[in-house]
Scaffold this motif. Structure first.
Motif, PDB file in Angstrom:
ATOM      1  N   GLN A 178     -36.483  15.806 -15.226  1.00 31.28           N
ATOM      2  CA  GLN A 178     -36.632  14.737 -16.295  1.00 31.28           C
ATOM      3  C   GLN A 178     -36.830  13.508 -15.651  1.00 31.28           C
ATOM      4  O   GLN A 178     -37.442  12.609 -16.313  1.00 31.28           O
ATOM      5  CB  GLN A 178     -35.682  14.721 -17.488  1.00 31.28           C
ATOM      6  CG  GLN A 178     -35.760  16.008 -18.319  1.00 31.28           C
ATOM      7  CD  GLN A 178     -35.127  15.948 -19.521  1.00 31.28           C
ATOM      8  OE1 GLN A 178     -34.400  15.105 -19.732  1.00 31.28           O
ATOM      9  NE2 GLN A 178     -34.936  17.024 -20.452  1.00 31.28           N
ATOM     10  N   LEU A 179     -36.417  13.305 -14.463  1.00 30.21           N
ATOM     11  CA  LEU A 179     -36.513  12.035 -13.564  1.00 30.21           C
ATOM     12  C   LEU A 179     -37.372  12.474 -12.279  1.00 30.21           C
ATOM     13  O   LEU A 179     -37.131  13.614 -11.757  1.00 30.21           O
ATOM     14  CB  LEU A 179     -35.365  11.391 -13.280  1.00 30.21           C
ATOM     15  CG  LEU A 179     -34.569  10.788 -14.434  1.00 30.21           C
ATOM     16  CD1 LEU A 179     -33.162   9.963 -13.745  1.00 30.21           C
ATOM     17  CD2 LEU A 179     -35.432   9.557 -14.854  1.00 30.21           C
ATOM     18  N   ARG A 180     -38.063  11.579 -11.674  1.00 31.38           N
ATOM     19  CA  ARG A 180     -38.524  12.002 -10.227  1.00 31.38           C
ATOM     20  C   ARG A 180     -37.598  10.783  -9.375  1.00 31.38           C
ATOM     21  O   ARG A 180     -37.334   9.642  -9.779  1.00 31.38           O
ATOM     22  CB  ARG A 180     -40.131  11.278 -10.329  1.00 31.38           C
ATOM     23  CG  ARG A 180     -40.836  12.160 -11.000  1.00 31.38           C
ATOM     24  CD  ARG A 180     -41.652  13.343 -10.067  1.00 31.38           C
ATOM     25  NE  ARG A 180     -42.119  14.396 -10.724  1.00 31.38           N
ATOM     26  CZ  ARG A 180     -41.590  15.563 -11.002  1.00 31.38           C
ATOM     27  NH1 ARG A 180     -40.495  16.048 -10.634  1.00 31.38           N
ATOM     28  NH2 ARG A 180     -42.529  16.427 -11.542  1.00 31.38           N
ATOM     29  N   PRO A 181     -37.409  11.521  -8.094  1.00 34.29           N
ATOM     30  CA  PRO A 181     -36.612  10.520  -7.110  1.00 34.29           C
ATOM     31  C   PRO A 181     -37.158   9.326  -6.629  1.00 34.29           C
ATOM     32  O   PRO A 181     -38.573   9.382  -6.839  1.00 34.29           O
ATOM     33  CB  PRO A 181     -36.456  11.609  -6.136  1.00 34.29           C
ATOM     34  CG  PRO A 181     -37.105  12.709  -6.388  1.00 34.29           C
ATOM     35  CD  PRO A 181     -37.722  12.745  -7.659  1.00 34.29           C
ATOM     36  N   THR A 182     -36.628   8.330  -6.320  1.00 33.54           N
ATOM     37  CA  THR A 182     -37.243   7.122  -5.824  1.00 33.54           C
ATOM     38  C   THR A 182     -37.185   7.443  -4.222  1.00 33.54           C
ATOM     39  O   THR A 182     -38.062   6.786  -3.677  1.00 33.54           O
ATOM     40  CB  THR A 182     -36.177   5.842  -6.193  1.00 33.54           C
ATOM     41  OG1 THR A 182     -35.953   5.777  -7.506  1.00 33.54           O
ATOM     42  CG2 THR A 182     -37.000   4.528  -5.615  1.00 33.54           C
ATOM     43  N   ALA A 183     -36.219   8.188  -3.829  1.00 34.21           N
ATOM     44  CA  ALA A 183     -36.048   8.456  -2.263  1.00 34.21           C
ATOM     45  C   ALA A 183     -35.618   9.913  -2.093  1.00 34.21           C
ATOM     46  O   ALA A 183     -34.996  10.383  -2.862  1.00 34.21           O
ATOM     47  CB  ALA A 183     -35.068   7.675  -1.832  1.00 34.21           C
ATOM     48  N   GLY A 184     -36.023  10.427  -1.030  1.00 40.19           N
ATOM     49  CA  GLY A 184     -35.449  11.739  -0.606  1.00 40.19           C
ATOM     50  C   GLY A 184     -36.158  12.916  -1.315  1.00 40.19           C
ATOM     51  O   GLY A 184     -37.127  12.653  -2.193  1.00 40.19           O
ATOM     52  N   ASP A 185     -35.585  14.092  -1.182  1.00 39.07           N
ATOM     53  CA  ASP A 185     -36.030  15.281  -1.831  1.00 39.07           C
ATOM     54  C   ASP A 185     -34.980  16.186  -2.466  1.00 39.07           C
ATOM     55  O   ASP A 185     -33.815  16.035  -2.135  1.00 39.07           O
ATOM     56  CB  ASP A 185     -36.544  16.040  -0.795  1.00 39.07           C
ATOM     57  CG  ASP A 185     -37.822  15.736  -0.179  1.00 39.07           C
ATOM     58  OD1 ASP A 185     -38.830  15.493  -1.044  1.00 39.07           O
ATOM     59  OD2 ASP A 185     -37.975  15.380   1.180  1.00 39.07           O
ATOM     60  N   ILE A 186     -35.487  16.612  -3.525  1.00 37.18           N
ATOM     61  CA  ILE A 186     -34.449  17.757  -4.242  1.00 37.18           C
ATOM     62  C   ILE A 186     -35.283  18.890  -4.554  1.00 37.18           C
ATOM     63  O   ILE A 186     -36.597  19.058  -4.918  1.00 37.18           O
ATOM     64  CB  ILE A 186     -33.939  17.298  -5.499  1.00 37.18           C
ATOM     65  CG1 ILE A 186     -33.110  18.187  -6.296  1.00 37.18           C
ATOM     66  CG2 ILE A 186     -35.037  16.484  -6.612  1.00 37.18           C
ATOM     67  CD1 ILE A 186     -32.227  17.607  -7.549  1.00 37.18           C
ATOM     68  N   THR A 187     -34.826  20.059  -4.229  1.00 39.00           N
ATOM     69  CA  THR A 187     -35.173  21.435  -4.910  1.00 39.00           C
ATOM     70  C   THR A 187     -34.181  22.053  -5.502  1.00 39.00           C
ATOM     71  O   THR A 187     -33.158  22.024  -5.222  1.00 39.00           O
ATOM     72  CB  THR A 187     -35.650  22.393  -3.517  1.00 39.00           C
ATOM     73  OG1 THR A 187     -34.630  22.591  -2.696  1.00 39.00           O
ATOM     74  CG2 THR A 187     -37.013  21.808  -2.857  1.00 39.00           C
ATOM     75  N   VAL A 188     -34.663  22.784  -6.358  1.00 36.93           N
ATOM     76  CA  VAL A 188     -33.503  23.574  -7.424  1.00 36.93           C
ATOM     77  C   VAL A 188     -34.164  25.037  -7.396  1.00 36.93           C
ATOM     78  O   VAL A 188     -35.465  25.318  -7.794  1.00 36.93           O
ATOM     79  CB  VAL A 188     -33.810  23.032  -8.767  1.00 36.93           C
ATOM     80  CG1 VAL A 188     -32.981  24.096  -9.737  1.00 36.93           C
ATOM     81  CG2 VAL A 188     -33.090  21.762  -8.666  1.00 36.93           C
ATOM     82  N   LEU A 189     -33.473  26.210  -7.206  1.00 35.58           N
ATOM     83  CA  LEU A 189     -34.005  27.568  -7.021  1.00 35.58           C
ATOM     84  C   LEU A 189     -35.249  27.550  -6.264  1.00 35.58           C
ATOM     85  O   LEU A 189     -36.117  28.449  -6.479  1.00 35.58           O
ATOM     86  CB  LEU A 189     -34.094  28.185  -8.348  1.00 35.58           C
ATOM     87  CG  LEU A 189     -33.032  27.865  -9.384  1.00 35.58           C
ATOM     88  CD1 LEU A 189     -33.464  28.268 -10.835  1.00 35.58           C
ATOM     89  CD2 LEU A 189     -31.835  29.192  -8.971  1.00 35.58           C
ATOM     90  N   GLY A 190     -35.400  26.711  -5.071  1.00 33.69           N
ATOM     91  CA  GLY A 190     -36.407  26.546  -4.013  1.00 33.69           C
ATOM     92  C   GLY A 190     -37.489  25.877  -4.543  1.00 33.69           C
ATOM     93  O   GLY A 190     -38.604  25.877  -3.701  1.00 33.69           O
ATOM     94  N   ASN A 191     -37.574  25.473  -5.546  1.00 34.08           N
ATOM     95  CA  ASN A 191     -38.671  24.616  -6.072  1.00 34.08           C
ATOM     96  C   ASN A 191     -38.472  23.090  -6.537  1.00 34.08           C
ATOM     97  O   ASN A 191     -37.413  23.027  -6.780  1.00 34.08           O
ATOM     98  CB  ASN A 191     -39.487  25.302  -7.428  1.00 34.08           C
ATOM     99  CG  ASN A 191     -40.013  26.636  -6.873  1.00 34.08           C
ATOM    100  OD1 ASN A 191     -40.679  26.743  -5.887  1.00 34.08           O
ATOM    101  ND2 ASN A 191     -39.659  27.761  -7.766  1.00 34.08           N
ATOM    102  N   LYS A 192     -39.649  22.482  -6.641  1.00 33.83           N
ATOM    103  CA  LYS A 192     -39.580  21.028  -6.898  1.00 33.83           C
ATOM    104  C   LYS A 192     -38.891  21.204  -8.597  1.00 33.83           C
ATOM    105  O   LYS A 192     -39.782  21.840  -9.157  1.00 33.83           O
ATOM    106  CB  LYS A 192     -40.833  20.531  -6.866  1.00 33.83           C
ATOM    107  CG  LYS A 192     -40.720  18.784  -6.732  1.00 33.83           C
ATOM    108  CD  LYS A 192     -42.121  18.349  -6.278  1.00 33.83           C
ATOM    109  CE  LYS A 192     -42.127  16.877  -6.669  1.00 33.83           C
ATOM    110  NZ  LYS A 192     -43.428  16.406  -6.195  1.00 33.83           N
TER     111      LYS A 192
END
Ligand code: ATP
Length: 230
Positions: free
Chosen positions: A52-66
């Motif tokens: 529901q939000l996009r990062p300002t910095a860095g990366d996040i994956t959940v269950l291997g996906n964006k």
């Protein structure tokens, strides 16, 4: 499988970092507690995890996906937000029909069984339920989606002690029965210590501690030595 990986993850509102330099690597299958005081960044991290939000910095994956990268990914992650709507004028049965229409993996039998065990009749209107019953309805709708990860933002904050215990017990049982990974926030560690086997401590927008509860306790015992108060 990694359920949640964050690398130098950050989210900024104006000039304020709501979350900063967040590094996490959490294996699937845990009930993860996210604890921190008001304004620590818990909701921000959860909103990033569900897309529901996009990062300002860095990366996040959940269950291997964006997060939020498409309908298939959205179907794998359930979200019980702080303000998850139950519609006051609709019956519980209407909520089930809505869930079935919106979610491809909907498990109606699971929802009905759970509601029956809770003594919640399908013809009851959501607006007539107590806070604890509404929370249980929201949890049931989240579980019946059959997600791989269920994210819950302070689901027991407004509940009395008995309703808190019943909700957390039900969540723990569902996680064990359905091999569900859970990310659950609270500003009270006492809510989390009985149900979580992995803990993230967030203070002032930063992750201060993250790890399996058993390992954290072992570290604590190693650093503080044998207890003398017994
Ligand atoms: P709470 O326990 O009160 O829900 P929280 O730990 O979930 O708090 P967040 O809601 O993630 O914390 O907020 C982190 C910080 O970001 C706070 O200082 C908050 O005021 C700020 N913040 C959150 N959302 C926004 C927004 N949409 N615009 C501006 N600032 C925001």
């Amino acid at each position: 499988m990694t359920v949640l990986r964050a690398q130098a993850l950050g989210k900024k509102y104006g000039s304020h970092w709501a979350l900063k330099d967040c590094d996490l690597d959490i294996p699937a299958g845990h009930v993860v507690g996210l604890v921190g005081p008001n304004g620590a960044g818990k909701t921000t991290l959860m909103n990033l995890a569900v897309g529901q939000l996009r990062p300002t910095a860095g990366d996040i994956t959940v269950l291997g996906n964006k997060p939020g990268s498409g309908p298939a990914q959205l179907a794998r992650v359930g979200y019980v937000a702080q303000d998850t709507p139950t519609y006051a004028g609709l019956s519980i049965a209407d909520h089930l029909r809505l869930g079935a229409r919106l979610n491809p993996g909907w498990d109606d039998a699971l929802a009905r069984n759970r509601l029956e065990q809770l003594g919640l009749g399908l013809d009851r209107k959501a607006g007539k339920l107590s806070g604890g019953q509404r929370a249980q309805l929201a949890l049931t709708l989240g579980i019946a989606k059959r997600p791989e990860l269920l994210v819950l933002d302070e689901p027991v904050a407004a509940l009395d002690p008995l309703a808190r215990r019943e909700f957390l017990q039900g969540l723990m049982e569902a996680a064990a029965e359905q091999e569900l990974s859970v990310l659950l926030s609270s500003h009270l560690v006492s809510d989390l210590e009985r149900v979580c086997d992995y803990l993230i401590v967030l203070v002032d927008s930063r992750v201060r501690v993250a790890g399996e509860v058993e390992e954290l306790l072992a570290t604590h015992h190693r650093l503080t030595g044998p207890r003398r108060d017994r």
